[in-house]
Design an enzyme around this catalytic site. Structure first.
Site, PDB file in Angstrom:
ATOM      1  N   ILE A  56       0.786  -1.271   0.226  1.00 57.34           N
ATOM      2  CA  ILE A  56       0.038  -0.318   0.320  1.00 57.34           C
ATOM      3  C   ILE A  56       1.297   0.639   0.172  1.00 57.34           C
ATOM      4  O   ILE A  56       0.294   2.249  -0.243  1.00 57.34           O
ATOM      5  CB  ILE A  56      -0.978  -0.024   1.232  1.00 57.34           C
ATOM      6  N   THR A  65      11.314   5.323  -0.766  1.00 59.40           N
ATOM      7  CA  THR A  65      12.617   5.386  -0.426  1.00 59.40           C
ATOM      8  C   THR A  65      13.392   4.742   0.841  1.00 59.40           C
ATOM      9  O   THR A  65      14.686   3.627   0.860  1.00 59.40           O
ATOM     10  CB  THR A  65      13.866   6.871  -0.598  1.00 59.40           C
ATOM     11  N   SER A 125      11.137   2.928   2.876  1.00 57.36           N
ATOM     12  CA  SER A 125      10.295   1.849   3.322  1.00 57.36           C
ATOM     13  C   SER A 125       8.950   1.115   2.378  1.00 57.36           C
ATOM     14  O   SER A 125       9.114   1.636   1.298  1.00 57.36           O
ATOM     15  CB  SER A 125       9.666   1.780   4.635  1.00 57.36           C
ATOM     16  N   ASP A 166       8.329  15.911   8.525  1.00 57.38           N
ATOM     17  CA  ASP A 166       7.958  15.228   6.718  1.00 57.38           C
ATOM     18  C   ASP A 166       6.528  15.824   6.729  1.00 57.38           C
ATOM     19  O   ASP A 166       5.055  14.870   6.523  1.00 57.38           O
ATOM     20  CB  ASP A 166       8.158  14.277   6.362  1.00 57.38           C
TER      21      ASP A 166
HETATM   22  P1  ADP Z   1       7.251   6.302   3.751  1.00 60.55           P
HETATM   23  O1  ADP Z   1       9.354   6.176   5.197  1.00 60.55           O
HETATM   24  O2  ADP Z   1       7.878   4.659   2.979  1.00 60.55           O
HETATM   25  O3  ADP Z   1       7.132   7.558   3.597  1.00 60.55           O
HETATM   26  P2  ADP Z   1       5.088   6.501   5.445  1.00 60.55           P
HETATM   27  O4  ADP Z   1       4.578   5.747   7.230  1.00 60.55           O
HETATM   28  O5  ADP Z   1       4.799   7.470   5.626  1.00 60.55           O
HETATM   29  O6  ADP Z   1       6.701   5.170   5.256  1.00 60.55           O
HETATM   30  O7  ADP Z   1       4.132   5.057   4.701  1.00 60.55           O
HETATM   31  C1  ADP Z   1       3.629   5.511   3.763  1.00 60.55           C
HETATM   32  C2  ADP Z   1       2.728   5.128   3.030  1.00 60.55           C
HETATM   33  O8  ADP Z   1       2.018   4.141   3.611  1.00 60.55           O
HETATM   34  C3  ADP Z   1       1.668   6.013   3.752  1.00 60.55           C
HETATM   35  O9  ADP Z   1       1.824   7.640   2.800  1.00 60.55           O
HETATM   36  C4  ADP Z   1      -0.153   4.926   4.045  1.00 60.55           C
HETATM   37  O10 ADP Z   1      -0.455   5.433   2.364  1.00 60.55           O
HETATM   38  C5  ADP Z   1       0.322   3.970   3.780  1.00 60.55           C
HETATM   39  N1  ADP Z   1       0.479   3.579   6.085  1.00 60.55           N
HETATM   40  C6  ADP Z   1       1.351   3.567   6.252  1.00 60.55           C
HETATM   41  N2  ADP Z   1       0.853   3.648   7.756  1.00 60.55           N
HETATM   42  C7  ADP Z   1      -0.656   3.088   7.567  1.00 60.55           C
HETATM   43  C8  ADP Z   1      -0.809   2.412   7.841  1.00 60.55           C
HETATM   44  N3  ADP Z   1      -1.212   2.050   9.808  1.00 60.55           N
HETATM   45  N4  ADP Z   1      -2.483   2.638   7.935  1.00 60.55           N
HETATM   46  C9  ADP Z   1      -2.612   3.005   6.645  1.00 60.55           C
HETATM   47  N5  ADP Z   1      -1.702   2.733   5.685  1.00 60.55           N
HETATM   48  C10 ADP Z   1      -0.492   3.128   5.758  1.00 60.55           C
HETATM   49 MG    MG Z   2       5.676   8.686   4.561  1.00 65.79          MG
END
Ligand code: ADP
Ligand code: MG
Ligand code: ZN
Length: 477
Positions: A53, A57, A59, A166
């Site tokens: 989902i 870069t 994760s 961020d």
């Molecule tokens: P990154 O450091 O790669 O940006 P994020 O923690 O922002 O990682 O997560 C990337 C994407 O994954 C988010 O923009 C969201 O769409 C989805 N996501 C992250 N955490 C959740 C969650 N707890 N529930 C649903 N979607 C999530």
């Molecule tokens: Mg993010």
């Protein structure tokens, strides 16, 4: 929450949407899921990984289903951090989620799995919509609620001395129907001097040790230093005083800008800077040693003090980003600022907030910002209403003036001319003040007043999240 049982083992393959004609993307998602099961085999005992989902870069985030002890099934978001992430960085992200998360619109954490250098953070899954998909549908009331909940999350993390760094819609999950919100992604978070998150403090220590390579997200990765250093050099800003006593003749005859005394001598001996008052960065400036200051995040959401590499950055940088989000939501444009580098981002800020005002604010935090032409500060209501199509452009026939000669308000071609409030639309023409079901014809002045305070160019006078929540705009919430 019930904890999931680990009795059921799901097969590594055959667990993603199975259609006979799989697209290339779905096949690559499948293979990513397979790789994740292989890297962290214990996941298979608990989760059926359904889809990918999110991918950034640093994760990849997967949707996983687990069978709970009571027989029900729950959905989780599984964030797989890239194995080259710094261990303290990973631990700090996790600590932010465990200590600060789980309340006040901040995402919490359920479990964490690790095998060797692979770490998977398991969070409750929150269904959400991408802002690009809903921005055109939102009512003013929804925007008011969104920004209120974002500020609530910020107030909460800032109380713990956590700077998110961020803040952007992708990191603030929004479920429009359920009216739920969750701040995610502490992968770039930093601590204030008195932070309550111990590992963020430790991170400060690591940063000092790694000073020469600290820029962008390089604490996340052991290999990103080279590329980010190059990028940082390109966006060098000038310190006050740097422009005085400079006598380097440039191609255009203007004074040159050089950063430090030591560097000045070097430059004098060998090269002449030729980029002053041009839109280029010359080789002399490209060769300068970069100034060290954190500048993580996404250019379009970065505060002026981040863009100019001010070494003292605080929680105010998150508030600026919230301001950019509000600007986006009020104008209906996302992303609002789209910049590939820091100087472009700064120029874009100046077109909205004024070049003189930006220069004055920069001086307050110890930076000199020069703009080759004067850009007037825009009226935020006029700007947002024009972008929403609720006001006509000053003159639809005239394209924006870009020859750089005009410095007046109209000469920019960007300032919409205000229409008299009582102007009757010509029959058959769309009136600019037509009634709007979504409330966009009744945006109160308070909205633009708050926007103005969030987008305060000077971090020292910028409103805090806690004070912003007491703003009259949120009356009744
Ligand atoms: P990154 O450091 O790669 O940006 P994020 O923690 O922002 O990682 O997560 C990337 C994407 O994954 C988010 O923009 C969201 O769409 C989805 N996501 C992250 N955490 C959740 C969650 N707890 N529930 C649903 N979607 C999530
Ligand atoms: Mg993010
Ligand atoms: Zn130069």
């Amino acid at each position: 929450m019930e904890s999931p049982v680990c009795t059921e083992t799901f097969p590594i393959d055959g667990c993603v949407k199975s259609t006979s004609k799989k697209s290339k993307t779905s096949r690559s998602v499948e293979s990513d899921i397979e790789s994740l099961y292989k890297a962290v085999p214990q996941l298979a005992k608990t989760f059926r990984i359904i889809d990918k989902i999110g991918e950034g870069t640093f994760s990849s985030v997967y949707l996983g289903e687990a069978r709970m002890r009571d027989g029900s099934r729950d959905m989780f978001a599984l964030k797989h951090l890239i194995p080259i992430s710094h261990p303290t960085r990973i631990a700090a992200e996790l600590q932010c989620l465990t200590v600060v998360g789980g309340r006040e619109n901040v995402m919490g954490v359920e479990y964490c799995f690790r095998k060797e250098d692979h770490v998977v953070i398991v969070m409750p899954y929150m269904e959400h919509q991408a802002i690009v998909d809903v921005i055109g549908l939102l009512s003013f009331e929804e925007v008011r609620l969104y920004i209120y909940h974002l500020l609530k999350a910020l107030r909460h993390i800032h109380q713990f001395g956590v700077i998110h760094r961020d803040i952007k819609p992708n990191n603030f999950l929004y479920n429009r129907k359920a009216k739920t919100f969750a701040l995610v992604d502490f992968g770039l978070a930093q601590g204030t001097a008195d932070t309550q998150i111990k590992l963020l403090k430790d991170l400060l220590g690591i940063r000092k040790a790694q000073r020469p390579v600290f820029s962008e997200r390089n604490l996340n990765s052991c290999t990103s230093a080279a590329s980010t250093t190059k990028q940082a050099n390109k966006t060098e800003s000038v310190r006050p005083g740097d422009l005085s006593n400079r006598r380097f003749p440039s191609a255009r005859g203007g004074p040159a800008s050089v950063r430090t005394q030591k560097h000045q001598r070097t430059a004098q001996q060998t090269f002449t800077c030729s980029c002053f008052q041009t839109d280029r960065v010359c080789n002399v400036c490209l060769a300068r040693k970069q100034q060290v200051a954190p500048r993580a995040g996404t250019p379009g959401f970065r505060a002026p003090e981040v863009l100019t590499k001010c070494p003292n950055q605080g929680t105010a940088i998150d508030v600026w980003s919230a301001g950019v989000i509000l600007l986006s939501l009020l104008s209906g444009r996302y992303p609002f600022f789209k910049a590939s580098d820091d100087m472009i981002a700064l120029a874009q800020i100046m077109t909205i907030r004024g070049s003189r005002e930006t220069g004055r604010a920069a001086k307050a935090f110890g930076k000199a910002v020069l703009c080759s032409r004067e850009l007037p500060r825009l009226d935020l209501r006029e700007l947002c209403e024009t972008l929403r199509g609720r006001r006509p452009l000053p003159d639809d026939e005239v394209p924006p003036v870009t020859d750089g000669k005009d410095t007046g308000k109209d000469g920019t071609g960007k300032t919409p001319a205000p229409l008299p409030k009582d102007q009757d639309p010509t029959p058959g023409e769309k009136p600019w003040c037509w009634h709007d079901e979504q409330g966009w014809d009744r945006v109160p002045d308070e909205a633009y007043d708050l926007l103005d305070r969030l987008l305060d160019l000077n971090p020292n006078s910028r409103i805090t999240a806690a004070l912003a929540l007491q703003h009259p705009l949120f009356k009744g919430l």
